[in-house]
Design an enzyme around this catalytic site. Structure first.
Site, PDB file in Angstrom:
ATOM      1  CE  LYS A  83      -4.497   0.429   2.375  1.00 27.18           C
ATOM      2  NZ  LYS A  83      -4.979   0.326   3.499  1.00 27.18           N
TER       3      LYS A  83
HETATM    4  C1  E4P Z   1      -8.355   1.308   3.904  1.00 26.50           C
HETATM    5  O1  E4P Z   1      -7.451   0.426   3.537  1.00 26.50           O
HETATM    6  C2  E4P Z   1      -8.374   1.907   5.133  1.00 26.50           C
HETATM    7  O2  E4P Z   1      -7.508   1.029   5.999  1.00 26.50           O
HETATM    8  C3  E4P Z   1      -9.546   2.146   5.813  1.00 26.50           C
HETATM    9  O3  E4P Z   1     -10.689   1.869   5.072  1.00 26.50           O
HETATM   10  C4  E4P Z   1      -9.866   3.462   6.384  1.00 26.50           C
HETATM   11  O4  E4P Z   1     -10.890   3.543   6.803  1.00 26.50           O
HETATM   12  P1  E4P Z   1     -11.534   4.682   8.145  1.00 26.50           P
HETATM   13  O5  E4P Z   1     -11.828   6.001   7.308  1.00 26.50           O
HETATM   14  O6  E4P Z   1     -12.565   4.310   8.779  1.00 26.50           O
HETATM   15  O7  E4P Z   1      -9.978   4.934   8.844  1.00 26.50           O
END
Ligand code: E4P
Length: 216
Positions: A83
């Site tokens: 990522k």
């Molecule tokens: C995506 O991979 C992120 O880990 C995640 O969806 C972020 O979500 P949040 O806005 O609830 O922190």
């Protein structure tokens, strides 16, 4: 639509994986930081539980650092997806890692032009953050639809991974918009199957059956 779980909690991952419905896992630095386990060990443990793409995020902010960390993380297991954030360095790192056949998930996407660049950089996944856009008064799900249209126009292979999911309606809308993947927090995943009418109906069936004296 594939279902990933959005957590770094090993116990939750193990529990939800037993449903047979989990196709992969996404983690992020905040989720990983809450676990108190060395990061590479954490990712290895998740890979041992779920047989599918496991997103592990770099924390370097420059392209060279991201590439170095990405290669290290990719060496943990063949299912690891690197990522990177949607910055210019993240896009450079995405391009370089993809050239090396390392799968990349470009995260923190908040616009369709950003998603277009990620696809051109060879991303395997683009992660638009639906809930965080909603939080600021935007229509997060419209972003999924816009990206879908752009990717269809040019037949990009990059998969749309709907992220920052807050409730079951987000999951439904992501599926209706044609998202390839939805990454769902454990609490929302459990809300997907839970319905009070199912519980009431089952109680009634069981009560009637008990009174009848029937058996299977
Ligand atoms: C995506 O991979 C992120 O880990 C995640 O969806 C972020 O979500 P949040 O806005 O609830 O922190």
């Amino acid at each position: 639509m594939q279902i990933f779980i959005d957590t770094a909690d090993i116990n939750e991952i193990r529990d939800l994986n037993e449903t047979g419905l989990i196709d992969g896992v996404t983690t992020n630095p905040s989720l990983a930081a809450s676990q108190g386990i060395q990061f590479t060990d954490l990712i290895r443990q998740i890979c041992d539980i779920v047989d599918g793409p496991i997103s592990a995020e770099v924390i370097a902010l420059d392209a060279a650092g991201m590439i170095e960390q990405g290669k290290k993380l990719a060496g943990i297991h063949e299912n690891v997806v690197i990522k990177v954030p949607l910055t210019v360095d993240g896009l450079k790192a995405c391009y370089a890692l993809a050239e090396d056949d390392i799968a990349v998930n470009v995260t923190l996407c908040f616009s369709a032009p950003q998603a277009l660049l990620a696809a051109k950089a060879g991303a395997r996944y683009i992660s638009p953050f639906v809930g965080r856009l909603d939080d600021q008064g935007w229509d997060g799900m419209q972003l999924i639809r816009d990206i879908q249209l752009v990717y269809d126009n040019y037949m990009f292979d990059t998969e749309i991974l709907a992220a920052s999911i807050r409730h079951p309606q987000h999951v439904l809308e992501a599926a209706k918009a044609g998202a390839d993947v939805c990454t769902i927090p454990p609490k929302v995943f459990r809300q997907l199957y839970k319905h009070n009418l199912t519980d009431i109906g089952l109680d009634a069936f069981m009560a009637d059956w008990k009174k009848s004296g029937l058996s299977i």
